[in-house]
Design a protein around this motif. Structure first.
Motif, short mmCIF file in Angstrom:
data_model
loop_
_atom_site.label_atom_id
_atom_site.label_comp_id
_atom_site.label_asym_id
_atom_site.label_seq_id
_atom_site.Cartn_x
_atom_site.Cartn_y
_atom_site.Cartn_z
N VAL A 296 0.84 -1.20 0.00
CA VAL A 296 0.00 0.00 0.00
C VAL A 296 0.87 1.25 0.00
O VAL A 296 0.65 2.20 -0.77
N ALA A 297 1.88 1.27 0.87
CA ALA A 297 2.71 2.46 1.02
C ALA A 297 3.53 2.76 -0.23
O ALA A 297 3.68 3.92 -0.63
N ARG A 298 4.09 1.72 -0.86
CA ARG A 298 5.03 1.94 -1.96
C ARG A 298 4.39 1.90 -3.35
O ARG A 298 4.90 2.52 -4.28
N ARG A 299 3.28 1.18 -3.48
CA ARG A 299 2.70 1.01 -4.82
C ARG A 299 1.23 1.41 -4.91
O ARG A 299 0.65 1.37 -5.99
N GLY A 300 0.63 1.77 -3.78
CA GLY A 300 -0.78 2.15 -3.82
C GLY A 300 -1.70 1.00 -4.16
O GLY A 300 -2.79 1.20 -4.69
N ARG A 400 3.31 -0.18 25.37
CA ARG A 400 2.23 -1.10 25.71
C ARG A 400 0.87 -0.43 25.59
O ARG A 400 0.74 0.78 25.79
N LEU A 401 -0.15 -1.22 25.29
CA LEU A 401 -1.54 -0.79 25.32
C LEU A 401 -2.15 -1.40 26.57
O LEU A 401 -2.37 -2.61 26.64
N VAL A 402 -2.38 -0.57 27.57
CA VAL A 402 -2.90 -1.04 28.86
C VAL A 402 -4.29 -0.44 29.08
O VAL A 402 -4.45 0.78 29.07
N THR A 403 -5.28 -1.29 29.26
CA THR A 403 -6.66 -0.83 29.41
C THR A 403 -7.27 -1.18 30.75
O THR A 403 -8.24 -0.55 31.17
N GLY A 404 -6.75 -2.20 31.44
CA GLY A 404 -7.46 -2.77 32.56
C GLY A 404 -8.65 -3.57 32.05
O GLY A 404 -8.84 -3.71 30.82
N PRO A 405 -9.45 -4.13 32.93
CA PRO A 405 -10.61 -4.92 32.49
C PRO A 405 -11.58 -4.08 31.65
O PRO A 405 -12.05 -3.03 32.10
N THR A 406 -11.85 -4.51 30.44
CA THR A 406 -12.76 -3.77 29.56
C THR A 406 -14.21 -4.21 29.73
O THR A 406 -15.11 -3.56 29.20
N LEU A 407 -14.45 -5.34 30.41
CA LEU A 407 -15.78 -5.88 30.68
C LEU A 407 -16.49 -6.33 29.41
O LEU A 407 -17.72 -6.38 29.36
N THR A 408 -15.71 -6.65 28.39
CA THR A 408 -16.26 -7.27 27.19
C THR A 408 -15.14 -8.07 26.53
O THR A 408 -14.01 -8.08 27.02
N ASN A 409 -15.45 -8.71 25.40
CA ASN A 409 -14.42 -9.52 24.74
C ASN A 409 -14.92 -9.94 23.35
O ASN A 409 -15.75 -10.83 23.23
N VAL A 410 -14.42 -9.26 22.32
CA VAL A 410 -14.73 -9.64 20.94
C VAL A 410 -13.44 -9.92 20.18
O VAL A 410 -13.27 -9.55 19.03
N ASN A 411 -12.53 -10.57 20.89
CA ASN A 411 -11.32 -11.10 20.28
C ASN A 411 -10.28 -10.02 20.00
O ASN A 411 -10.36 -8.89 20.47
N ASP A 412 -9.27 -10.40 19.22
CA ASP A 412 -8.16 -9.49 18.94
C ASP A 412 -8.57 -8.41 17.94
O ASP A 412 -9.39 -8.65 17.05
N PHE A 413 -7.96 -7.24 18.09
CA PHE A 413 -8.20 -6.10 17.20
C PHE A 413 -6.86 -5.64 16.66
O PHE A 413 -5.90 -5.46 17.42
N ARG A 414 -6.80 -5.44 15.34
CA ARG A 414 -5.57 -4.98 14.71
C ARG A 414 -5.89 -3.84 13.75
O ARG A 414 -6.84 -3.95 12.97
N ALA A 415 -5.10 -2.79 13.80
CA ALA A 415 -5.24 -1.67 12.86
C ALA A 415 -3.87 -1.23 12.41
O ALA A 415 -2.99 -0.94 13.24
N ILE A 416 -3.66 -1.18 11.10
CA ILE A 416 -2.40 -0.70 10.51
C ILE A 416 -2.73 0.56 9.72
O ILE A 416 -3.49 0.52 8.74
N LEU A 417 -2.16 1.66 10.14
CA LEU A 417 -2.41 2.97 9.52
C LEU A 417 -1.27 3.30 8.58
O LEU A 417 -0.11 3.37 8.97
N VAL A 418 -1.61 3.50 7.30
CA VAL A 418 -0.64 3.89 6.28
C VAL A 418 -0.95 5.33 5.89
O VAL A 418 -1.99 5.60 5.25
N THR A 419 -0.09 6.27 6.28
CA THR A 419 -0.41 7.67 6.10
C THR A 419 -0.04 8.18 4.71
O THR A 419 -0.51 9.22 4.28
#
Length: 420
Positions: A296-300, A400-419
């Motif tokens: 994405v970054a190098r070739r669109g 680190r991403l530290v949240t403490g107990p979020t009181l929910t759980n919908v699995n892993d979340f991933r976001a890659i931002l290409v500016t």
């Protein structure tokens, strides 16, 4: 908006979309003619019970939910019990036994509401007769270390349990059962969410035994005998005792990704959801998504920057080094190594329950200068990955991403931002 702040807001939006107080009330049924009994298990079960009480217009005859230590939410009518996760303990066994007693002896006019979320498998560890808790604890540790997928792990759990694999719903018969579930598994299969205590199980003891043998896990004689004899067969989908059982999803990984996408779009960033069910070794997923981000970054291609690549699912770590594992931090470290400091690419990954593996850390952040900063501190990123020490790496770097107990759980979340 500064990249890290935008990534943080997307993660928070994903979590918020799955909080019980926002997603549960619209799924409630009409009050029954008879008694209403509320049971449940999972990291979100106490928060779900609290939201249920706030929204319910009828009486609650009895209630019991079991949640992870530290995830308690006070309720007025539903008892909240705490137990260990991910390795179960005696408190979870006792709670599961009490739950089975609570739902026995009901009538067809009664209704059982079952509040289920991720983590319920470990929190309802009641073993079959002849299977000890100590044996299940050791098996759980082995399954978590070997790299098995969540559906494989839960298949084994169901066939050694006195409450999973439809057994809780069977105990409720002839009462009606409505399960309200927050999904934390790829594909949202009801049989895999908390190992399906209220749904029929299409797998067999032979399937569970094949998984154990595939990963070369040495079973105690009592556990192997339970599987080989068929004594651990669960409740099949066509069992008549499940005729009055219904299942309803109230929050899913896909909905969480869509909530994050809205945040990106509101900030002028195109959002692309790649998948809500990515599985596999965390480091391999990190390498693959790193290659995509570079394209994405190098070739669109296949998307133009600026954009964000969103994904969910549940990756795994085969722990071979001396580190603590953690699928999200292992993914991020592999991603950073694939990117090699590429300018304009940032990322966040975290477990939406606030716990990555067995650590009280949700995940972490990647920025273009991450590897250079590590080398300046004398840390070899490749060695950290080989040692499965993502948690130590991101803690030392202050990422680190530290949240403490979020009181929910919908699995892993991933976001890659290409500016761009």
């Amino acid at each position: 908006m500064e990249p890290r702040k935008l990534l943080q807001q997307m993660f928070e939006a994903a979590v918020l979309s799955a909080r019980p107080e926002y997603c549960l009330a619209r799924h409630l049924p009409a009050p029954p003619k008879g008694r209403l009994v509320v049971v449940g298990a999972g990291k979100a079960s106490a928060a779900m019970a609290h939201a249920f009480e706030d929204a319910w217009s009828g009486e609650i005859s009895a209630g019991l939910v079991v949640t992870r230590y530290g995830y308690e939410v006070p309720c007025r009518y539903i008892e909240v019990v705490s137990a260990a996760h991910p390795v179960p303990d005696q408190a979870g066994c006792a709670a599961a036994a009490r739950m089975l007693e609570l739902v026995r002896g009901l009538s067809p006019e009664d209704l059982v509401i079952c509040l289920i979320s991720g983590g319920g498998s470990a929190l309802l560890p009641l073993p079959l007769p002849g299977v000890t808790l100590a044996h299940k604890q050791e098996l759980c540790r082995e399954l978590l270390r070997c790299g098995a997928g969540i559906s494989e792990i839960n298949c084994v759990r169901r066939h050694l349990s006195a409450i999973k694999g439809g057994r809780l719903a069977a105990a409720c018969h002839p009462a009606r059962v409505l399960t309200l579930a927050i999904s934390d598994v790829p594909g949202d299969d009801p049989a895999d969410i908390a190992s399906g205590p209220t749904v029929g199980d299409p797998t067999t003891c032979a399937d569970a035994l094949a998984i154990v043998d595939r990963y070369r896990i040495r079973l105690p004689d009592s556990l192997r005998a339970c599987l080989e004899s068929g004594r651990g067969e669960s409740v099949p989908p066509d069992d008549p005792r499940l005729g009055g059982a219904r299942f309803r999803l109230v929050a899913t990984p896909q909905a969480a990704l869509e909530a994050a996408a809205q945040v990106a779009q509101a900030n002028g960033i195109a959002a692309h959801i790649l998948s809500d069910r990515i599985e596999g070794e965390s480091r391999e997923v990190g390498k693959a998504l790193g290659a995509l981000a570079l394209q994405v970054a190098r070739r669109g291609q296949p998307f133009a920057a600026p954009c964000v690549l969103l994904s969910g699912g549940e990756t795994t770590v085969t722990v071979r080094g001396g580190g603590r594992g953690g699928p999200n931090v292992e993914f991020l470290l592999a991603l950073a190594l694939a990117l090699q400091g590429e300018k304009g690419i940032y990322a966040v990954a975290g477990d939406t329950d606030g716990v990555d593996g067995q650590e009280e850390t949700a995940g972490g952040f990647v920025s273009p200068d991450l590897l250079a900063r590590a080398w300046q501190l004398g840390i070899n990123p490749r060695q950290s990955l080989d040692d499965n020490d993502g948690h130590g790496f991101f803690a030392t770097l202050g990422e680190r991403l530290v949240t403490g107990p979020t009181l929910t759980n919908v699995n892993d979340f991933r976001a890659i931002l290409v500016t761009g």
